[in-house]
Scaffold this motif. Sequence first.
Motif, short mmCIF file in Angstrom:
data_model
loop_
_atom_site.label_atom_id
_atom_site.label_comp_id
_atom_site.label_asym_id
_atom_site.label_seq_id
_atom_site.Cartn_x
_atom_site.Cartn_y
_atom_site.Cartn_z
N ALA A 78 0.83 -1.19 0.00
CA ALA A 78 0.00 0.00 0.00
C ALA A 78 0.87 1.24 0.00
N PRO A 79 0.30 2.37 -0.41
CA PRO A 79 1.04 3.62 -0.31
C PRO A 79 1.43 3.90 1.13
N ALA A 117 -7.02 -8.48 -1.48
CA ALA A 117 -7.76 -7.32 -0.99
C ALA A 117 -7.03 -6.03 -1.31
N ARG A 118 -5.72 -6.02 -1.15
CA ARG A 118 -4.95 -4.82 -1.44
C ARG A 118 -4.96 -4.50 -2.93
N ARG A 119 -4.96 -5.52 -3.75
CA ARG A 119 -5.03 -5.29 -5.19
C ARG A 119 -6.38 -4.64 -5.56
N ALA A 120 -7.45 -5.07 -4.91
CA ALA A 120 -8.77 -4.50 -5.19
C ALA A 120 -8.97 -3.13 -4.54
N LEU A 121 -8.35 -2.94 -3.38
CA LEU A 121 -8.55 -1.71 -2.60
C LEU A 121 -7.19 -1.11 -2.25
N PRO A 122 -6.53 -0.45 -3.18
CA PRO A 122 -5.17 0.04 -2.93
C PRO A 122 -5.08 1.13 -1.88
N GLU A 123 -6.17 1.86 -1.60
CA GLU A 123 -6.11 2.98 -0.66
C GLU A 123 -6.83 2.74 0.66
N HIS A 124 -7.59 1.68 0.76
CA HIS A 124 -8.41 1.45 1.95
C HIS A 124 -7.60 0.79 3.08
N THR A 125 -7.98 1.11 4.31
CA THR A 125 -7.39 0.45 5.47
C THR A 125 -7.89 -0.99 5.55
N LEU A 126 -6.98 -1.93 5.73
CA LEU A 126 -7.32 -3.33 5.91
C LEU A 126 -7.00 -3.72 7.35
N ILE A 127 -7.79 -4.64 7.87
CA ILE A 127 -7.60 -5.11 9.24
C ILE A 127 -7.25 -6.59 9.19
#
Length: 382
Positions: free
Chosen positions: A23-24, A183-193
């Motif tokens: 992620a960024p 998940a990171r590929r689909a949501l590059p900017e969202h916080t993941l838990i």
Amino acid sequence: MHTGIRLFVSCLILIFLQGQTQAPSGDPQLARRLQKGVNLNGWFVSAGTKPLDERFSETDLRLISRLGFSFVRLPIDPTRLISQGRLDENRLRALDHALDLITTSGLAVIVDLHPSPDFEGHALGDRDSLSAFVRLIEAFCIHLRLRSPADVGVELLNEPFDPGVGRGAWDWNAIQREFWRVARRALPEHTLILTGDVWSGISGLRTLVPVADSNVLYTVHFYQPYLFTHQGANWMASDPQHFAELHGVPYPGDSERVRHALEGIIAKLSGAKSRDSISGELVDYERAYWNRDKLAQSFSQAAEWASRQRKRLFLGEFGVYKRAADPADRCRWLRDVRELAEANHMPWAMWEYEGGFGLLNQDRTPDKCLVSALGLTPAEGE
């Protein structure tokens, strides 16, 4: 033979993880909003009688916001969104409606994939089932792609546990990295838990290998000591600790109060086997002397991991079942846990808004003692 199979599977996993996405490194937009939260259990988990889009209302969300919560955690059983093995558009619309209600009420939301133990055990039980679940996670995250990263985060699996079918081949770190990658590929900017195994307990956190991602929170759940927090829990009646038969187990667990509780509990039991077992459990509880300092020892273990790994923690669940606990003791435990979480820089989400562990009274007004214990603002008219 088993060793060869495990090595082959491990090699497949390593190949599968090639080219991981990071992620960024910028400041996560959601993390700043995660302070005090509550779980909206029962909306997309239990079957219930109401349609999915009517389980909680704008009135509920406004009350949650007025009390001073900044976010909610929304448990979602994947089977509530699936039809014929795929995400169902009509059911996804119900989820979208719920997310709209939450975010327009000024609350952030952690969307928590929260399958039943049976579903989870199957999904993690073999390679084909795991691959299917990875595809489901990816499709689910793709659906959330248009949601603002400042409003929505995603928890990839609630309380993972070893399903016991791998005969020692269980590797939660490798499995979770697969979840994170898609998940990171689909949501590059969202916080993941993410979380450790052993039902998201602190012991599981201590064996967790974090991912190279600055926009991840690591969650733990806290219900220690279970003899207090789960007393009266009839869904655990088959457990050797006889939770359904316990009532009035005190917190803190000082000697005089435990002995007094023991007398009352034993007097209502008919079977000698139950009397002997429960007596032994309460004697052990007395010796452990569960108080704030004892709870703090557990939190220090989590904080030590976070400091060593330079990662941020999130207390995703904590609570006391209200059926058999003394109300004042329940408030005292919740206050201690909430304050310990805050002292260790952990945003938190109480389990739960409504239900057996809930914040609401039977008349759907907030429990004043719990509101105070959680450091919330009493709602107008309360």
